[in-house]
Design a protein around this motif. Structure first.
Motif, short mmCIF file in Angstrom:
data_model
loop_
_atom_site.label_atom_id
_atom_site.label_comp_id
_atom_site.label_asym_id
_atom_site.label_seq_id
_atom_site.Cartn_x
_atom_site.Cartn_y
_atom_site.Cartn_z
N THR B 410 -1.31 1.14 -4.17
CA THR B 410 -0.07 1.45 -3.48
C THR B 410 -0.31 1.32 -1.98
O THR B 410 -1.23 1.93 -1.43
CB THR B 410 0.39 2.89 -3.78
N LEU B 411 0.49 0.47 -1.34
CA LEU B 411 0.37 0.32 0.10
C LEU B 411 1.23 1.38 0.77
O LEU B 411 2.37 1.59 0.39
CB LEU B 411 0.80 -1.08 0.53
N VAL B 412 0.66 2.06 1.75
CA VAL B 412 1.40 3.12 2.44
C VAL B 412 1.36 2.86 3.94
O VAL B 412 0.62 2.00 4.42
CB VAL B 412 0.81 4.52 2.12
N ALA B 413 2.20 3.60 4.66
CA ALA B 413 2.31 3.40 6.10
C ALA B 413 1.00 3.77 6.79
O ALA B 413 0.25 4.60 6.29
CB ALA B 413 3.45 4.25 6.65
N PRO B 414 0.70 3.13 7.94
CA PRO B 414 -0.54 3.44 8.64
C PRO B 414 -0.59 4.92 9.00
O PRO B 414 0.43 5.52 9.33
CB PRO B 414 -0.47 2.60 9.91
N LYS B 415 -1.78 5.46 8.96
CA LYS B 415 -2.03 6.85 9.35
C LYS B 415 -1.30 7.86 8.49
O LYS B 415 -1.14 9.01 8.89
CB LYS B 415 -1.66 7.08 10.82
N SER B 416 -0.81 7.44 7.33
CA SER B 416 -0.11 8.41 6.50
C SER B 416 -1.09 9.15 5.59
O SER B 416 -0.77 10.17 5.04
CB SER B 416 1.00 7.74 5.69
N ILE B 417 -2.30 8.61 5.45
CA ILE B 417 -3.29 9.32 4.64
C ILE B 417 -3.96 10.36 5.53
O ILE B 417 -4.46 10.04 6.60
CB ILE B 417 -4.32 8.33 4.05
N VAL B 418 -3.92 11.58 5.02
CA VAL B 418 -4.44 12.70 5.82
C VAL B 418 -5.88 12.42 6.22
O VAL B 418 -6.72 12.15 5.37
CB VAL B 418 -4.42 13.99 4.98
N ARG B 419 -6.14 12.44 7.51
CA ARG B 419 -7.53 12.29 7.90
C ARG B 419 -7.90 13.48 8.76
O ARG B 419 -7.34 13.68 9.81
CB ARG B 419 -7.79 10.94 8.54
N SER B 420 -8.77 14.26 8.22
CA SER B 420 -9.26 15.37 9.02
C SER B 420 -10.14 14.71 10.04
O SER B 420 -10.62 13.60 9.83
CB SER B 420 -10.07 16.31 8.17
#
Lengths: 142, 433
Positions: B410-420
């Motif tokens: 699944t392609l998602v918007a940039p920076k939408s994956i939580v990055r601590s």
């Protein structure tokens, strides 16, 4: 003259469209035309706005992927067969349409507007102009 | 010319190393026998006394220490000295259960900082360098370890900790930082932010980075080296053993030298617990032979790794460990197949995506579902649905080739994956088994 459309990548999840439109509203960007294309996993919104620069900035800052693409727009008399005549001319020019969408409410009354995405926009435009089909400019929307 | 922090130890002959290890092991076993009732009773259960442990070959007679044993002995069960001799504690994040609290005497801190100083020198640092420590400070060992090592070496040290990326870049530029220490995912993020600000590798004075505390791939190394214009070095460590610096990479950038004068490494079969020969992949087991406050003997790290004793071009003689291939407990079993997050990362980077991804596993109608969420970069996006779908399919077939099972991308918007700004959350396993 081709005009610019903004293509926006949309994740397939609730609220994405709302989020996009609320960003545009915040910056007072007026949407002149909107079309959605989707697969089951994601979508692309295509927008014609009155302020591309402001729209691109606010969308990017808001975490959307957006890109400007060139499209051709034509005014079509708002009457039966109006679109047919236009498409016949485009066919004569041997221009392949990838997709199209419409909107009403431009400056010329009694006219609708059709937006066309074609392959090789500049070359296509030249062939259409030779047939007397003159695309409208972005001023019509501003 | 290769430099060393402690050349007499780092380049000692095999015989010298073994003789140091034999002596320290005997002393350590006496120490735990006399001071840690936990070890004494474990040894007694096996009918062992300190006399039975004379050389490193006798190590295999001793019982293993697991994560669960550490948990059960929380907090003071393994303490080897009176609390008045303890000068500091550090602690694990406790993501997989109860935190482990590790204790340090001044002696323990000194040895740990020596290890980190060795790593810095191996990465090319001297006391002329400015070292920005962008690992988290606090209970986490990353910040404290590299900070201490940098002091020992005499670098001007910037204890900036993690986060506030724009300030990181400002300090790198204004204070001429030449060395940076942080997690690899944060280094990649720093590179992304620099791109956004229109900065290239020539705009910053960094020349090397020491990156650890999470898994990263060779492709990610190449990526970081290119965007930051540095040499990127791996470092390995565990709070249970001290912290970063148990092993570190040298100029060869091929495997990490284990500081064998402080730690003895073994590779075992995780199922049979049998010790495996060098060169074989298995679970990495460590014994700390020089620690006072928190002596850890035959600790099962759960890292899947292998050891090699081939001569290294850098001149160091200590055994090298490969980058761990995964963890016995990070390893996902999806539809019966072993999947390591690092394999997924390799496929993404090979296809031009960033290292930011998330694995979501669930079970629907008794079948595992396996989704990989990947951030679409602005460069990858086009106005063409078919083109994006093709990119998605290409990743899916790449993953299938690597893993042997199908994943949904699944392609998602940039920076939408939580990055601590510390460790990235890579796996969400919603299966209730």
């Amino acid at each position: 003259m081709s005009i610019k459309q903004i293509s926006v990548f949309l994740e397939n999840k609730p609220g994405t469209l709302m989020e996009m439109t609320s960003l545009l509203a915040e910056k007072n960007v007026d949407l002149r035309a909107l079309s959605l294309a989707e697969t089951k996993d994601f979508g692309i919104a295509r927008l014609i706005t009155d302020d591309d620069a402001a729209a691109m900035d606010v969308l990017r800052e808001g975490g959307f992927v957006a890109k400007l693409t060139s499209v051709l727009a034509f005014a079509v008399p708002d009457e039966p067969g109006g679109l047919l005549k236009l498409l016949q001319r485009i066919g004569e020019a041997k221009v392949n349409i990838e997709y199209m969408y419409s909107f009403l409410g431009g400056k010329e009354e009694d006219h609708a507007y059709m937006i066309f995405r074609v392959a090789h926009t500049a070359e296509a435009e030249e062939r259409l102009r030779e047939l007397g089909l003159i695309p409208i400019t972005s001023e019509t929307f501003e | 010319m290769e430099r060393y922090f402690q050349p007499e130890i780092e380049c000692a002959s095999r015989d010298e190393i073994v003789s140091i290890q034999n002596k320290k092991l005997r002393d350590q076993i006496n120490h735990v026998w006399n001071n840690v009732p936990y070890y004494r009773s474990k040894m007694e259960e096996k009918g062992l006394s300190p006399d039975d442990i004379q050389t490193i070959d006798d190590l295999k007679k001793l019982p293993f220490l697991s994560k669960y044993d550490l948990r059960d002995s929380y907090p003071y069960g393994l303490l080897g000295v009176p609390l008045k001799d303890v000068v500091r504690i550090h602690s694990t994040s406790g993501t997989t259960g109860k935190r482990v609290v590790a204790f340090y005497t001044q002696h323990d801190i000194d040895l740990w900082e020596d290890c980190c100083a060795r790593a810095l020198v191996a990465a090319g640092a001297t006391n002329e360098d400015v070292c920005q420590v962008a690992y988290g400070f606090g209970l986490f060992t990353g910040g404290a370890g590299l900070n201490g090592g940098s002091h020992k070496l005499g670098c001007m040290t910037i204890p900036i900790s993690s986060g506030n990326t724009d300030r990181q870049i400002m300090f790198i530029q204004d204070l001429n930082a030449t060395i940076i220490c942080c997690t690899p995912s944060y280094a990649a993020y720093l590179g992304e932010r620099m791109k956004e600000l229109g900065l290239g590798p020539d705009d910053i004075p960094l020349k090397a980075g020491i990156f650890g505390a999470e898994a990263w791939s060779e492709e990610m190394r190449q990526d970081i080296q290119k965007t930051l214009g540095i040499k990127a070095f791996d470092i390995y460590g565990l709070t249970e053993l001290s912290g970063p610096g148990v092993a570190f990479e040298c100029s060869a950038q091929q495997g990490m030298h284990i500081n064998e004068d402080h730690f003895i490494a073994e590779i075992i079969d995780p199922d049979t617990e049998e010790v495996l020969p060098d060169g074989t992949w298995g679970e990495l087991v460590f014994s700390a032979i020089d620690k006072e406050a928190f002596p850890v003997i035959r600790y099962r790290t759960r890292d899947i790794c292998r050891l090699t004793r081939e001569k290294c071009s850098c001149g160091r003689t200590h055994v090298k460990m490969d980058k761990p291939r995964g963890r016995t407990d990070d390893m996902l079993i999806i539809r019966g197949v072993n999947v390591f997050p690092s394999q997924i990362e390799t496929v993404l980077l090979n296809n031009g995506y960033g290292a930011n991804y998330q694995i979501i596993v669930d079970r629907v109608n008794n079948t595992d579902t396996f989704e990989v969420r990947v951030e679409l970069t602005p460069e990858m996006f086009t106005d063409d649905l078919g083109d994006i779908t093709a990119k998605q399919k290409k990743l899916e077939s790449g993953l299938q080739a690597m893993l042997g099972i199908k994943a949904k991308v699944t392609l998602v918007a940039p920076k939408s994956i939580v990055r601590s700004e510390g460790k990235a959350v890579r796996v969400i396993d919603n299966r209730k088994i």
